[in-house]
Design a protein around this motif. Structure first.
Motif, PDB file in Angstrom:
ATOM      1  N   LEU A  25       0.834  -1.202   0.000  1.00  6.88           N
ATOM      2  CA  LEU A  25       0.000   0.000   0.000  1.00  6.88           C
ATOM      3  C   LEU A  25       0.869   1.252   0.000  1.00  6.88           C
ATOM      4  N   PHE A  26       1.946   1.242   0.768  1.00  7.95           N
ATOM      5  CA  PHE A  26       2.841   2.410   0.784  1.00  7.95           C
ATOM      6  C   PHE A  26       3.406   2.682  -0.610  1.00  7.95           C
ATOM      7  N   GLU A  27       3.829   1.631  -1.307  1.00  7.52           N
ATOM      8  CA  GLU A  27       4.346   1.811  -2.669  1.00  7.52           C
ATOM      9  C   GLU A  27       3.264   2.373  -3.594  1.00  7.52           C
ATOM     10  N   ALA A  28       2.027   1.911  -3.389  1.00  6.75           N
ATOM     11  CA  ALA A  28       0.923   2.430  -4.218  1.00  6.75           C
ATOM     12  C   ALA A  28       0.667   3.901  -3.919  1.00  6.75           C
ATOM     13  N   LEU A  29       0.798   4.298  -2.653  1.00  6.32           N
ATOM     14  CA  LEU A  29       0.592   5.705  -2.299  1.00  6.32           C
ATOM     15  C   LEU A  29       1.615   6.593  -2.988  1.00  6.32           C
ATOM     16  N   ILE A  30       2.853   6.132  -3.031  1.00  6.15           N
ATOM     17  CA  ILE A  30       3.907   6.913  -3.682  1.00  6.15           C
ATOM     18  C   ILE A  30       3.599   7.084  -5.175  1.00  6.15           C
ATOM     19  N   ASN A  31       3.165   5.985  -5.803  1.00  3.97           N
ATOM     20  CA  ASN A  31       2.827   6.062  -7.234  1.00  3.97           C
ATOM     21  C   ASN A  31       1.637   6.995  -7.464  1.00  3.97           C
TER      22      ASN A  31
END
Length: 593
Positions: A278-284
């Motif tokens: 989820l954190f990686e998705a937030l960055i994207n």
């Protein structure tokens, strides 16, 4: 350590001129403690233990591992003093869903054993089926031996160990069994040089241990790793955000909470891995948002908002919620409690915030205890104090429903008795028989005892009989004793043993004027009335004039308004008459939630 036996241990102890001082035991973290547990005197073991206790969540895991470390430490002291060592195994089973920190805990466990001198290196070698099982006859034993040799002096961590006995992986069941046999032999040959930790889903690990008698005898301790709660997953994500020099806005935190509340907790739920994904998705998502609308301030580059979480929430909209995807109390006790209908009804009651918090903590402790194969014991037994008509019985009823819904009691019945009626003895000594009968009737469920002391000495006699019989069957049934605060205080003084069988006391507070007005309003609406805004605004003034600040008094006032109006819609004129006197009891909080 494990290689010393009987006379050898005694001989080693006698060679010591003076035994070393006994070190203080490693402190077990308190319930709910997610912080560090310091050791006095600057002990060199404090660093790995600080890391262990610094992990998010995993309260039960920390307690189990720390208790095992304490046992090993005291065994060393006994050995040095020439005393026989208690039987114990350092090999462990880590059971639970993926992404719950099993690998991290295994690595820290090896570090602690190195500093204790149990292991010479303390390193960890990770392995799976493919690392142990060969592709042709004879190669499995070679691969297993090489891997174990590499792990000597440290910890061999085998993830998804159940695949060795299931025949999966494309190499056939015989090769997997060959790896198990080779591993068992190496564990015996190098019992002083190796710690083996096998990990996997709880049910599959039970089948794995049952597949080989030698396995079950070597892995005698299982530590359950539960799913992370919603709050813990939000904390994990927040930590990742801070680590990479981002920050979350308040609405982003709320959106994260909504995401982890709604994400399916099925068998493939990845816990910490879901948080990282989820954190990686937030960055994207943030990058796409800022590309479309370039920031005007530099700090916007580091800020993650609810808009960055919304695309991930939208993906959950299309996911059907299946019954099997509801949180399981065995793996996610917090999620299961929050999803329970009975718990939602408790949370929906007017007032009593401290009672709700105490009830929630009790249910959580009971779930965690059950997951460690412990019964309710005294933890589930509760004294509920409060004024008559304050809703004590409604809390008891909903608490019983929660115990049943969460599978904490085998039968969901609630047997309710009173010291003035069902348990009132007719001759000396009869109280014990009456108490035994109602305990048998409530077995497997909950017994609610309404306690009232008229000063004759009968009520304390009943309480003494109850305590005496509860001791021999603690936790079956769960017992909830309700009464007014002065009566409960007198009971504790007259029968001190009550504190030994009841884990806690909840006190239902007096309702505020606004809370009484809310109870009246809810009762009217439940009875089909329409309450205009001007009447709603006037209700607190009238509620402040009630003769008692109880649910019962509020219900009596509501019924009086119903009789007075004679119509569906209430008017200000209906409030003109004074509140009626308190009459016959109407029951607890049934019309409040």
């Amino acid at each position: 350590l494990g290689g010393h036996r009987g006379a050898e241990a005694l001989t080693v102890g006698r060679q010591q001129a003076t035994p070393p001082p006994v070190p203080g035991p490693v402190p077990v973290p308190a319930a709910g403690d997610g912080g560090t547990a310091e050791r006095s005197g600057g002990d060199e073991l404090s660093e790995p233990l600080r890391q262990l206790n610094g992990l998010i969540g995993l309260r039960g895991v920390k307690q189990e591992v720390t208790a095992l470390i304490n046992l090993i430490k005291m065994s060393q002291v006994r050995l040095q003093m020439g005393l026989p060592m208690p039987p114990m195994s350092r090999h462990l089973v880590f059971a639970g869903p993926p992404g719950t920190g099993k690998t991290t805990v295994a690595r820290l466990y090896g570090s602690v054993l190195k500093e204790l001198g149990i292991l010479s290196k303390g390193h960890m070698v990770e392995a799976a089926r493919a690392d142990l099982v060969g592709q042709y006859i004879g190669s499995t034993a070679i691969k297993t031996t090489e891997l174990v040799t590499k792990a000597l002096g440290g910890v061999l961590f085998i993830d998804e160990a159940y695949t060795l006995s299931s025949g999966s992986g494309g190499s056939g069941p015989d090769f997997g069994q060959e790896a198990i046999d080779a591993l068992m032999k190496m564990m015996e040959d190098h019992r002083d040089e190796l710690v083996v930790i096998v990990a996997g889903y709880s049910e599959l690990m039970e089948q794995f241990l049952a597949s080989n008698p030698g396995m079950a005898s070597r892995f005698t301790r299982t530590i359950e790793f539960p799913n992370y709660s919603v709050g813990e997953l939000v904390t994990i994500t927040s930590n990742l955000v801070s680590k990479h020099y981002y920050e979350l806005t308040d609405d982003a935190v709320d959106a994260l909470t909504a995401y982890f509340t709604r994400v399916p907790r099925n068998a493939t739920f990845g816990n910490g891995r879901v948080a990282r994904k989820l954190f990686e998705a937030l960055i994207n998502n943030q990058a796409s948002r800022l590309a479309a609308n370039p920031p005007t301030k530099d700090n916007e580059l580091n800020r993650l908002t609810a808009a960055d979480v919304e695309p991930e929430l939208a993906l959950l909209e299309d996911l059907p919620v299946e019954p099997g995807e509801q949180p399981d109390a065995a793996t996610d006790p917090t999620g299961a409690i929050n999803a329970a209908r009975s718990w939602k009804r408790i949370c929906g009651l007017v007032g009593g915030q401290r009672v709700k918090e105490a009830a929630g903590q009790t249910l959580l402790r009971l779930c965690e205890g059950r997951n460690r194969r412990r019964g309710p014991g005294r933890t589930g037994n509760v004294l509920i104090g409060g004024a008559a008509g304050s809703g004590r019985s409604e809390y008891a009823r909903l608490y019983t429903a929660c115990l049943s819904e969460l599978g904490l009691v085998p039968v969901g019945q609630l047997v309710r008795v009173s010291t003035r009626r069902e348990l009132a003895p007719q001759w000396p000594g009869q109280a014990a028989s009456l108490v035994a009968a109602v305990l048998d009737d409530a077995a497997g469920g909950v017994l609610q005892l309404d306690y009232a002391d008229d000063g004759s000495g009968v009520a304390p006699e009943i309480a003494e009989a109850l305590v005496a019989q509860m001791r021999s069957r603690l936790g079956d049934p769960v017992v909830v004793l309700t009464g007014e605060e002065p009566a409960l205080a007198s009971l504790r003084a007259a029968v001190p043993e009550v504190n030994e069988v009841f884990g806690q006391q909840w006190s239902v507070p007096e309702f505020s004027t606004d809370e009484l007005a809310e109870i009246v309003l809810r009762h009217l609406v439940r009875r089909g009335h329409e309450v205009p805004d001007d009447v709603r605004e006037a209700l607190p003034r009238m509620a402040g004039q009630l003769p008692e600040r109880t649910v019962h008094a509020a219900h009596q006032f509501s019924l009086a308004l119903t009789r007075r109006t004679g119509s569906r819609t209430l008017a200000l004129a209906d409030l003109a008459a004074p509140p009626p006197p308190v009459g016959e009891r109407l029951g607890g909080l049934a019309a409040v939630g």
